[in-house]
Enzyme design. Sequence first.
Site, PDB file in Angstrom:
ATOM      1  N   LYS A  39       0.167 -15.561  17.095  1.00 48.21           N
ATOM      2  CA  LYS A  39       0.487 -14.330  16.421  1.00 48.21           C
ATOM      3  C   LYS A  39      -0.226 -13.871  17.741  1.00 48.21           C
ATOM      4  O   LYS A  39      -0.684 -14.079  18.708  1.00 48.21           O
ATOM      5  CB  LYS A  39      -0.950 -14.139  15.247  1.00 48.21           C
ATOM      6  CG  LYS A  39      -2.510 -15.093  15.332  1.00 48.21           C
ATOM      7  CD  LYS A  39      -3.085 -14.815  15.080  1.00 48.21           C
ATOM      8  CE  LYS A  39      -4.577 -16.068  15.683  1.00 48.21           C
ATOM      9  NZ  LYS A  39      -5.294 -15.956  14.535  1.00 48.21           N
ATOM     10  N   TYR A 271     -16.154   1.028  42.978  1.00 44.87           N
ATOM     11  CA  TYR A 271     -16.745   2.301  42.304  1.00 44.87           C
ATOM     12  C   TYR A 271     -18.179   1.107  42.110  1.00 44.87           C
ATOM     13  O   TYR A 271     -18.604   0.440  42.036  1.00 44.87           O
ATOM     14  CB  TYR A 271     -16.379   2.155  41.050  1.00 44.87           C
ATOM     15  CG  TYR A 271     -15.264   3.060  41.062  1.00 44.87           C
ATOM     16  CD1 TYR A 271     -15.021   4.235  41.147  1.00 44.87           C
ATOM     17  CD2 TYR A 271     -13.716   2.525  40.207  1.00 44.87           C
ATOM     18  CE1 TYR A 271     -13.766   4.454  41.738  1.00 44.87           C
ATOM     19  CE2 TYR A 271     -12.939   3.033  39.996  1.00 44.87           C
ATOM     20  CZ  TYR A 271     -12.293   3.992  40.679  1.00 44.87           C
ATOM     21  OH  TYR A 271     -11.113   4.593  39.943  1.00 44.87           O
TER      22      TYR A 271
END
Length: 386
Positions: A39, A271
């Site tokens: 999955k 940042y």
Amino acid sequence: MNETAAHRVRAEIDLAALRANVRSLRAHAPDAAFMAVVKADAYGHGMVPCARAALEAGATWVGTATPEEALALRAAGVEGRLMCWLWTPGGPWREGVEADLDMSVSGMWALTEVTAAAREAGRTARVQLKADTGLGRNGCTPADWPELVAAALRAEAEGLVRVTGLWSHFACADEPGHPSIAAQLTVFREMVAYAEGQGVRPEVRHIANSPGTLTLPETHFDLVRPGIAMYGISPSPEVGTPADFGLRPVMTLSASLALVKHVPAGLGVSYGHHYVTSGETTLGLVPAGYGDGIPRHASGTGPVLVAGKWRTVAGRVAMDQFVVDLGGDEPPAGAEAVLFGPGDRGEPTAEDWARAAGTIAYEIVTRVGSRVPRVFVNERTQPGEM
């Protein structure tokens, strides 16, 4: 894909390691069939190649969460038993019937939809009834189980379905000794006994996930469903490392430095300037960020191997890039930065990143984004490997 081509960032997938992991896991449950769970694009590793490699190594079933994943495997030519379990109303039931999927049913609505699809297709649907034995997620509760079993048997008598399995899922199998394990196992046995007492004749009964396969032999029943362990990651780091369980990590995530530059003391990096250089140094730019699945929560903590040394993410992880402080070292632009791998070369592992980001290694590998190319190595089984 050309394995020698330069990449901004790449995830190398070692299929020989995956095959070896499957063989090791099979040895933990020698009397049970093996379902390879692929999955979420095989936990980020590449669904189709990993499914094929697992089957080559002796898996006899393949498991996915969504029907779309299972249908994609069929479209790619993956044959054999293929199960999927996360359905929603209006799902592609008829396509599932026609593709010979084993489809999980957790409630009456799902049984109603799959029987309607079987009528339309003119074929018998293979279904597996899921019991909620205490996870509290998908699955039919003990209170509703008699109704679901009776309805499934009626549909079976009409030739619309064949109940191929009875199954469930653990909540705390990665915590050995947790009281819920024994409690769930008791409930599962009771719900299976009830269904079989009513006339259900399943091919397989299964509840064991990766930790169940590795540490709880009493849970193996007819089939085991390893997921994360197949990719060489321990489902319970507190209990054992991958090596302790005979496993090897399959994914190595690396990038090519985009820039190396000298900077002065007092320079704010990335940042928010949460990192400021303490002295003259060199910075390396790693061209991968949270847009590639690098966890922003690892800002200031994520480990990276560059030029033979562990470095740490300096400042915030941005969408496409992050910075490491090289401490005056001067590797060239294009030098390899290894975020994680098996650890053979001293590089960090996915578990190291999980600790840095306050999460689990499952998430670290699964979240690696679609713009990161998967480069498959050791695709063919080598002589003497099996």
